[in-house]
Design a protein around this motif. Structure first.
Motif, PDB file in Angstrom:
ATOM      1  N   PHE A   1       0.831  -1.214   0.000  1.00 33.50           N
ATOM      2  CA  PHE A   1       0.000   0.000   0.000  1.00 33.50           C
ATOM      3  C   PHE A   1       0.864   1.263   0.000  1.00 33.50           C
ATOM      4  O   PHE A   1       0.488   2.281  -0.580  1.00 33.50           O
ATOM      5  N   GLU A   2       2.035   1.175   0.657  1.00 31.28           N
ATOM      6  CA  GLU A   2       2.929   2.327   0.725  1.00 31.28           C
ATOM      7  C   GLU A   2       3.526   2.685  -0.639  1.00 31.28           C
ATOM      8  O   GLU A   2       4.016   3.800  -0.849  1.00 31.28           O
ATOM      9  N   LYS A   3       3.481   1.737  -1.579  1.00 34.32           N
ATOM     10  CA  LYS A   3       3.999   1.990  -2.929  1.00 34.32           C
ATOM     11  C   LYS A   3       3.058   2.879  -3.743  1.00 34.32           C
ATOM     12  O   LYS A   3       3.446   3.424  -4.779  1.00 34.32           O
ATOM     13  N   LEU A   4       1.805   2.995  -3.283  1.00 37.02           N
ATOM     14  CA  LEU A   4       0.847   3.843  -3.981  1.00 37.02           C
ATOM     15  C   LEU A   4       1.244   5.312  -3.795  1.00 37.02           C
ATOM     16  O   LEU A   4       1.929   5.657  -2.837  1.00 37.02           O
ATOM     17  N   PRO A   5       0.815   6.196  -4.695  1.00 35.66           N
ATOM     18  CA  PRO A   5       1.142   7.624  -4.552  1.00 35.66           C
ATOM     19  C   PRO A   5       0.735   8.145  -3.170  1.00 35.66           C
ATOM     20  O   PRO A   5      -0.278   7.719  -2.601  1.00 35.66           O
ATOM     21  N   LYS A   6       1.518   9.045  -2.640  1.00 34.20           N
ATOM     22  CA  LYS A   6       1.288   9.591  -1.304  1.00 34.20           C
ATOM     23  C   LYS A   6      -0.135  10.149  -1.167  1.00 34.20           C
ATOM     24  O   LYS A   6      -0.614  10.884  -2.031  1.00 34.20           O
ATOM     25  N   GLY A   7      -0.780   9.761  -0.087  1.00 33.80           N
ATOM     26  CA  GLY A   7      -2.126  10.260   0.188  1.00 33.80           C
ATOM     27  C   GLY A   7      -3.241   9.394  -0.379  1.00 33.80           C
ATOM     28  O   GLY A   7      -4.417   9.587  -0.055  1.00 33.80           O
ATOM     29  N   THR A   8      -2.888   8.416  -1.230  1.00 36.34           N
ATOM     30  CA  THR A   8      -3.907   7.565  -1.868  1.00 36.34           C
ATOM     31  C   THR A   8      -4.713   6.773  -0.839  1.00 36.34           C
ATOM     32  O   THR A   8      -5.953   6.756  -0.884  1.00 36.34           O
ATOM     33  N   VAL A   9      -4.019   6.116   0.079  1.00 38.67           N
ATOM     34  CA  VAL A   9      -4.698   5.281   1.074  1.00 38.67           C
ATOM     35  C   VAL A   9      -5.628   6.124   1.943  1.00 38.67           C
ATOM     36  O   VAL A   9      -6.795   5.766   2.159  1.00 38.67           O
ATOM     37  N   GLU A  10      -5.115   7.251   2.421  1.00 40.61           N
ATOM     38  CA  GLU A  10      -5.927   8.137   3.273  1.00 40.61           C
ATOM     39  C   GLU A  10      -7.187   8.600   2.543  1.00 40.61           C
ATOM     40  O   GLU A  10      -8.275   8.651   3.128  1.00 40.61           O
ATOM     41  N   THR A  11      -7.042   8.908   1.264  1.00 42.67           N
ATOM     42  CA  THR A  11      -8.182   9.363   0.456  1.00 42.67           C
ATOM     43  C   THR A  11      -9.214   8.236   0.287  1.00 42.67           C
ATOM     44  O   THR A  11     -10.418   8.457   0.412  1.00 42.67           O
ATOM     45  N   LEU A  12      -8.709   7.028   0.017  1.00 44.77           N
ATOM     46  CA  LEU A  12      -9.603   5.882  -0.185  1.00 44.77           C
ATOM     47  C   LEU A  12     -10.376   5.515   1.089  1.00 44.77           C
ATOM     48  O   LEU A  12     -11.496   5.006   1.015  1.00 44.77           O
ATOM     49  N   LEU A  13      -9.774   5.779   2.233  1.00 47.87           N
ATOM     50  CA  LEU A  13     -10.421   5.430   3.500  1.00 47.87           C
ATOM     51  C   LEU A  13     -11.529   6.410   3.890  1.00 47.87           C
ATOM     52  O   LEU A  13     -12.271   6.169   4.848  1.00 47.87           O
ATOM     53  N   MET A  14     -11.660   7.508   3.154  1.00 46.81           N
ATOM     54  CA  MET A  14     -12.733   8.473   3.436  1.00 46.81           C
ATOM     55  C   MET A  14     -14.092   7.878   3.087  1.00 46.81           C
ATOM     56  O   MET A  14     -14.224   7.152   2.097  1.00 46.81           O
ATOM     57  N   THR A  15     -15.093   8.200   3.891  1.00 44.29           N
ATOM     58  CA  THR A  15     -16.445   7.652   3.714  1.00 44.29           C
ATOM     59  C   THR A  15     -16.986   7.866   2.307  1.00 44.29           C
ATOM     60  O   THR A  15     -17.608   6.979   1.724  1.00 44.29           O
ATOM     61  N   GLU A  16     -16.738   9.050   1.742  1.00 42.17           N
ATOM     62  CA  GLU A  16     -17.276   9.370   0.407  1.00 42.17           C
ATOM     63  C   GLU A  16     -16.639   8.533  -0.707  1.00 42.17           C
ATOM     64  O   GLU A  16     -17.150   8.495  -1.835  1.00 42.17           O
ATOM     65  N   ASN A  17     -15.525   7.864  -0.399  1.00 45.56           N
ATOM     66  CA  ASN A  17     -14.855   7.041  -1.416  1.00 45.56           C
ATOM     67  C   ASN A  17     -15.057   5.532  -1.189  1.00 45.56           C
ATOM     68  O   ASN A  17     -14.314   4.720  -1.736  1.00 45.56           O
ATOM     69  N   LYS A  18     -16.068   5.199  -0.396  1.00 42.73           N
ATOM     70  CA  LYS A  18     -16.307   3.790  -0.053  1.00 42.73           C
ATOM     71  C   LYS A  18     -16.522   2.906  -1.294  1.00 42.73           C
ATOM     72  O   LYS A  18     -15.978   1.810  -1.381  1.00 42.73           O
ATOM     73  N   ALA A  19     -17.300   3.388  -2.244  1.00 35.40           N
ATOM     74  CA  ALA A  19     -17.586   2.599  -3.453  1.00 35.40           C
ATOM     75  C   ALA A  19     -16.305   2.294  -4.237  1.00 35.40           C
ATOM     76  O   ALA A  19     -16.106   1.175  -4.731  1.00 35.40           O
ATOM     77  N   LYS A  20     -15.435   3.302  -4.325  1.00 31.26           N
ATOM     78  CA  LYS A  20     -14.164   3.119  -5.048  1.00 31.26           C
ATOM     79  C   LYS A  20     -13.272   2.119  -4.304  1.00 31.26           C
ATOM     80  O   LYS A  20     -12.631   1.262  -4.915  1.00 31.26           O
ATOM     81  N   LEU A  21     -13.261   2.236  -2.973  1.00 27.35           N
ATOM     82  CA  LEU A  21     -12.464   1.323  -2.145  1.00 27.35           C
ATOM     83  C   LEU A  21     -12.972  -0.109  -2.272  1.00 27.35           C
ATOM     84  O   LEU A  21     -12.185  -1.052  -2.405  1.00 27.35           O
TER      85      LEU A  21
END
Length: 206
Positions: free
Chosen positions: A103-123
């Protein structure tokens, strides 16, 4: 009369010889099948170490994953995507489980963004792209790759496709974007499927 009896005896001996040979071949084949089955059963009962914890084949995917220090990000993502109950289900499921380093190999901030409630469908879409319905062992994968002349197409629960390949006797996965992930720990058996640990996150075409 003597010639006739000799022919009959020779025929009988030949028949007995062929029957004995057939029995021997059948017996050898059965023993080979039994040994293969015993080996498979033994592998299914083995516990493997993942992230400093033993993975028990009598526990489900979630019960084991929460104990791995290498999969805390994955577990957090599964919880945020509300997929815990799904992966606790009967299955069986084949899960390609990215490590924290993956997961750390993903661009910085990607994981934090995906964990947001509004991005649940994408996650959910990304996580289910790591899951294949049914139990697919490393041996199954290698056979599929061999039968496919070096490649095997896997349809994920997400509906997308992962391409499995072999490199230096290790299974690799190519995602929709062409990124490559390698299986680092294979055949971690679960009560409701199997986990293969991978070193990179695979992403569906989005």
């Amino acid at each position: 009369m003597k010639i006739s009896n000799t022919i009959k005896l020779a025929t009988l001996a030949l028949t007995l010889g062929l029957t004995t040979s057939s029995f021997a071949q059948d017996g050898a084949m059965e023993m080979k099948k039994d040994k293969k089955m015993m080996k498979k059963e033994k592998m299914m009962m083995e516990t493997k170490m993942v992230g400093g914890a033993e993975m028990y084949p009598n526990k489900n995917i979630i019960e084991n994953a929460v104990n791995s220090k290498d999969h805390t990000t994955l577990v957090a993502a599964v919880k945020a995507a509300e997929l815990v109950e799904t992966l606790k289900g009967e299955g069986p499921f084949t899960v390609f489980a990215p490590t924290n380093e993956a997961f750390e190999k993903l661009p910085k901030g990607t994981v934090e963004t995906l964990l947001m409630t509004e991005n649940k469908a994408k996650l959910q879409s990304i996580l289910t792209y790591h899951v294949v319905a049914g139990k697919v062992s490393a041996m199954d994968l290698m056979k599929m790759i061999k039968d496919g002349n070096g490649k095997a197409e896997l349809t994920t629960v997400n509906g997308g496709t992962l391409t499995a390949m072999l490199k230096a006797k290790k299974v690799q996965l190519k995602d929709a974007a062409g990124n490559i992930s390698t299986v680092t720990i294979a055949d971690v058996n679960q009560s409701n499927g199997i986990i293969h640990v991978i070193d990179a996150v695979v992403l569906p075409g989005m």
